[in-house]
Design an enzyme around this catalytic site. Structure first.
Site, PDB file in Angstrom:
ATOM      1  N   LYS A 103       0.779  -1.156   0.012  1.00  0.00           N
ATOM      2  CA  LYS A 103      -0.156  -0.064  -0.109  1.00  0.00           C
ATOM      3  C   LYS A 103       0.769   1.130  -0.079  1.00  0.00           C
ATOM      4  O   LYS A 103       2.134   1.296   0.060  1.00  0.00           O
ATOM      5  CB  LYS A 103      -0.955  -0.044   1.286  1.00  0.00           C
ATOM      6  CG  LYS A 103      -0.330  -0.244   2.431  1.00  0.00           C
ATOM      7  CD  LYS A 103      -1.173  -0.277   3.749  1.00  0.00           C
ATOM      8  CE  LYS A 103      -0.448  -0.262   5.118  1.00  0.00           C
ATOM      9  NZ  LYS A 103      -0.926  -0.722   6.191  1.00  0.00           N
ATOM     10  N   ARG A 144     -10.821  -0.369  14.680  1.00  0.00           N
ATOM     11  CA  ARG A 144     -10.611   0.523  13.336  1.00  0.00           C
ATOM     12  C   ARG A 144     -11.679   0.054  12.566  1.00  0.00           C
ATOM     13  O   ARG A 144     -12.645   0.510  12.509  1.00  0.00           O
ATOM     14  CB  ARG A 144      -9.372   0.200  12.751  1.00  0.00           C
ATOM     15  CG  ARG A 144      -8.910   1.107  11.690  1.00  0.00           C
ATOM     16  CD  ARG A 144      -7.120   1.310  11.356  1.00  0.00           C
ATOM     17  NE  ARG A 144      -6.890  -0.065  10.914  1.00  0.00           N
ATOM     18  CZ  ARG A 144      -5.655  -0.087  10.484  1.00  0.00           C
ATOM     19  NH1 ARG A 144      -4.645   0.954  10.493  1.00  0.00           N
ATOM     20  NH2 ARG A 144      -5.257  -1.394  10.082  1.00  0.00           N
ATOM     21  N   HIS A 169      -5.989  -7.212  13.126  1.00  0.00           N
ATOM     22  CA  HIS A 169      -4.921  -6.535  12.960  1.00  0.00           C
ATOM     23  C   HIS A 169      -4.299  -6.247  14.367  1.00  0.00           C
ATOM     24  O   HIS A 169      -5.038  -5.789  15.208  1.00  0.00           O
ATOM     25  CB  HIS A 169      -5.148  -5.138  12.258  1.00  0.00           C
ATOM     26  CG  HIS A 169      -3.916  -4.313  11.692  1.00  0.00           C
ATOM     27  ND1 HIS A 169      -2.834  -4.785  11.067  1.00  0.00           N
ATOM     28  CD2 HIS A 169      -3.469  -3.128  11.897  1.00  0.00           C
ATOM     29  CE1 HIS A 169      -2.083  -4.031  11.080  1.00  0.00           C
ATOM     30  NE2 HIS A 169      -2.442  -2.837  11.515  1.00  0.00           N
ATOM     31  N   ARG A 176       1.716 -10.953   7.229  1.00  0.00           N
ATOM     32  CA  ARG A 176       1.437  -9.592   6.264  1.00  0.00           C
ATOM     33  C   ARG A 176       2.295  -8.667   6.562  1.00  0.00           C
ATOM     34  O   ARG A 176       2.131  -7.338   6.953  1.00  0.00           O
ATOM     35  CB  ARG A 176       0.011  -9.050   6.569  1.00  0.00           C
ATOM     36  CG  ARG A 176      -1.040  -9.889   6.289  1.00  0.00           C
ATOM     37  CD  ARG A 176      -2.494  -9.143   6.382  1.00  0.00           C
ATOM     38  NE  ARG A 176      -2.252  -8.329   7.480  1.00  0.00           N
ATOM     39  CZ  ARG A 176      -3.248  -8.764   8.790  1.00  0.00           C
ATOM     40  NH1 ARG A 176      -3.737  -9.664   9.008  1.00  0.00           N
ATOM     41  NH2 ARG A 176      -3.231  -7.811   9.923  1.00  0.00           N
ATOM     42  N   TYR A 179      14.896  31.003   5.761  1.00  0.00           N
ATOM     43  CA  TYR A 179      13.455  31.599   6.201  1.00  0.00           C
ATOM     44  C   TYR A 179      13.619  31.746   8.017  1.00  0.00           C
ATOM     45  O   TYR A 179      13.881  30.779   8.473  1.00  0.00           O
ATOM     46  CB  TYR A 179      12.164  30.865   5.859  1.00  0.00           C
ATOM     47  CG  TYR A 179      11.988  30.587   4.414  1.00  0.00           C
ATOM     48  CD1 TYR A 179      11.671  32.014   3.940  1.00  0.00           C
ATOM     49  CD2 TYR A 179      11.750  29.535   3.574  1.00  0.00           C
ATOM     50  CE1 TYR A 179      11.275  31.843   2.242  1.00  0.00           C
ATOM     51  CE2 TYR A 179      11.523  29.590   2.313  1.00  0.00           C
ATOM     52  CZ  TYR A 179      11.124  30.844   1.971  1.00  0.00           C
ATOM     53  OH  TYR A 179      10.878  30.760   0.336  1.00  0.00           O
ATOM     54  N   CYS A 208      13.549  24.602   3.173  1.00  0.00           N
ATOM     55  CA  CYS A 208      12.469  25.335   2.282  1.00  0.00           C
ATOM     56  C   CYS A 208      11.833  24.145   1.493  1.00  0.00           C
ATOM     57  O   CYS A 208      12.080  23.024   1.542  1.00  0.00           O
ATOM     58  CB  CYS A 208      13.227  26.086   1.403  1.00  0.00           C
ATOM     59  SG  CYS A 208      14.487  27.110   2.230  1.00  0.00           S
ATOM     60  N   ASP A 256      12.081  23.500  -1.682  1.00  0.00           N
ATOM     61  CA  ASP A 256      12.805  22.928  -2.812  1.00  0.00           C
ATOM     62  C   ASP A 256      14.183  22.720  -2.417  1.00  0.00           C
ATOM     63  O   ASP A 256      15.065  22.209  -3.150  1.00  0.00           O
ATOM     64  CB  ASP A 256      12.575  23.660  -3.827  1.00  0.00           C
ATOM     65  CG  ASP A 256      11.166  24.202  -4.275  1.00  0.00           C
ATOM     66  OD1 ASP A 256      10.548  23.418  -4.322  1.00  0.00           O
ATOM     67  OD2 ASP A 256      11.092  25.222  -4.342  1.00  0.00           O
TER      68      ASP A 256
HETATM   69  C1  LIG Z   1      -0.437  -1.800   6.676  1.00  0.00           C
HETATM   70  C2  LIG Z   1      -0.841  -3.018   7.345  1.00  0.00           C
HETATM   71  C3  LIG Z   1       0.107  -3.918   7.360  1.00  0.00           C
HETATM   72  C4  LIG Z   1       1.444  -3.774   7.459  1.00  0.00           C
HETATM   73  O1  LIG Z   1       2.011  -3.203   8.493  1.00  0.00           O
HETATM   74  P1  LIG Z   1       3.540  -3.170   8.708  1.00  0.00           P
HETATM   75  O2  LIG Z   1       3.470  -2.294  10.273  1.00  0.00           O
HETATM   76  O3  LIG Z   1       3.950  -1.970   7.823  1.00  0.00           O
HETATM   77  O4  LIG Z   1       4.072  -4.471   8.908  1.00  0.00           O
HETATM   78  C5  LIG Z   1      -0.561  -5.450   7.575  1.00  0.00           C
HETATM   79  N1  LIG Z   1      -2.010  -5.420   7.735  1.00  0.00           N
HETATM   80  C6  LIG Z   1      -2.849  -4.387   7.730  1.00  0.00           C
HETATM   81  C7  LIG Z   1      -4.326  -4.762   7.951  1.00  0.00           C
HETATM   82  C8  LIG Z   1      -2.245  -3.287   7.215  1.00  0.00           C
HETATM   83  O5  LIG Z   1      -3.113  -2.190   7.280  1.00  0.00           O
END
Ligand SMILES: *Cc1c(COP(=O)(O)O)cnc(C)c1O
Length: 394
Positions: free
Chosen positions: A46, A144, A173, A229, A273, A320, A322
């Site tokens: 992602k 979540r 998660h 994951r 700045y 800045c 850039d």
């Molecule tokens: C982003 C995400 C992950 C990966 O998380 P990391 O901490 O980068 O390993 C795994 N499962 C879900 C549902 C996520 O949103």
């Protein structure tokens, strides 16, 4: 000053400030994490593959035999499919009902996080005359998306009764797995396994159970279950300063630039700045052509470091949009076009993404995904044939 020796000037039209991705480091991390977990791996790509480039990384991991990819949004999955990624892809974010048909048409696996959404996916599948492949999302403490583990029984029963949906996975998660000492993970695992037990109670086959993000993979072997994951660890970065490097990981991303200007600044003359910093003695500064307009955090103003000629040099004054300035000290030398490393290694010195995050007061994730589309991506290593076919495709 002008460089006395050949310097790494880039051809006109290619910005010398760039994100460099070492595909062989990704390959190494993929195999190291999978060997450590001992189960198949869903590579999380992602947010533009954590800044590394969604399509290039997706194709590379596919060529390396990754079992599955995970993205947050429909659009990310569609981009991968259009680029020729054919391995299974799970969209992990919550879905909107009208997206269900598009997810099914693109052969994307769908996260079903409520009975309402189950009904929407079912309806879309029936209208298309196709089956939707789904993963049921259980909330075990993140609060979540997902059905609370204590309500999972009815949810799983409804999903099993659905004709349009094939339940491939069930997942949750972890909220605190980046900290090896947090008691939260064990509690979440227990709730997740209790929810999964409904499949057994209902006499249904157990789908693929997955729970472990990078923190889970690194610190909690009990959470590896049937599939892991990892996201950030795949890119060779630890999720948190409290994390333990239980797997040998190699950072895949470097952020590099070149000196665009050199000058001497007299004592007391403020820089950038807001005139927030001035040298105590006459000093030598270089200007580096990257700024917060590229996603290099402004929070690093007078806090971060860069590598020039193998030496760590402090950023002085405000960053800045850039450009920004770094201080070489009264006796430092550098030449226009000298290589500058903002993240990565140079002559045995290292600035890790984790160091940059700490200096900027944030987490490594935000540094990586912040590096935006104004920065060209350059890929090294990987499969030459794949690189050639992508170059041919323009
Ligand atoms: C982003 C995400 C992950 C990966 O998380 P990391 O901490 O980068 O390993 C795994 N499962 C879900 C549902 C996520 O949103």
């Amino acid at each position: 000053m002008t460089s006395p020796s050949p310097s790494p000037v880039s051809p006109v039209g290619q910005r010398p400030t760039r994100v460099r991705v070492d595909l062989d480091a990704l390959t190494h991390n993929l195999h190291a994490l999978r060997a450590h977990a001992g189960v198949p791996l869903m590579a999380v790509v992602k947010a533009n593959a954590y800044g590394h480039g969604l399509v290039r990384v997706g194709l590379h991991l596919q060529a390396q035999g990754v079992e599955q990819l995970g993205v947050a949004f429909l659009e990310e999955g569609v981009a991968l499919r259009r680029a020729g990624v054919h391995v299974p892809i799970l969209v992990m974010g919550g879905i909107f009902g009208p997206q269900a048909a598009e997810l099914i048409r693109n052969d994307l696996e769908i996260t079903v996080s409520s009975i309402d959404k189950l009904r929407q996916v079912e309806a879309a599948a029936e209208a298309l005359g196709r089956k939707a492949t789904i993963h049921l999302k259980i909330d075990t403490g993140m609060e979540r998306i997902g059905v609370h583990s204590y309500h999972a029984g009815g949810f799983i029963e409804a999903a099993l009764a659905s004709r349009g949906c094939v339940i491939k996975g069930v997942y949750s998660h972890l909220a605190c797995a980046d900290d090896p000492d947090s008691p939260m993970t064990a509690r979440q695992l227990e709730r997740f396994l209790e929810a999964c037990a409904h499949f057994t109670r209902l006499g249904a086959p157990m789908p693929v159970r997955h729970l472990a993000n990078s923190g889970g993979v690194l610190h909690f072997p009990q959470t590896h279950l049937d599939l892991v994951r990892p996201g950030i660890a795949l890119y060779g970065v630890l999720p948190d300063p409290a994390s333990r490097p239980t797997v040998d990981l190699r950072p895949a991303l470097s952020l590099v630039s070149q000196v665009v200007y050199f000058k001497v600044v007299p004592a007391g003359h403020p820089v950038s700045y807001g005139a927030t910093w001035a040298p105590a003695v006459d000093t030598r500064l270089v200007t580096i052509p990257i700024g917060y307009g590229d996603g290099y955090p402004r929070a690093l103003s007078s806090r971060g470091d860069v590598l020039v000629r193998g030496q760590r040099r402090p950023i002085v004054g405000r960053i800045c949009m850039d450009q920004f300035m770094a201080d070489l000290g009264p006796d430092g030398t550098a030449y226009n076009e000298d290589a500058v490393v903002l993240i990565g290694g140079q002559d045995g010195q290292w600035i890790r993404c984790e160091d940059v995050a700490q200096a900027a007061g944030t987490i490594p994730y935000e540094i990586l995904v912040g590096l935006n589309g104004r920065l060209p991506r350059e890929y090294v290593g990987g499969d030459a044939a794949l690189a050639a076919s992508l170059a041919g495709a323009g």
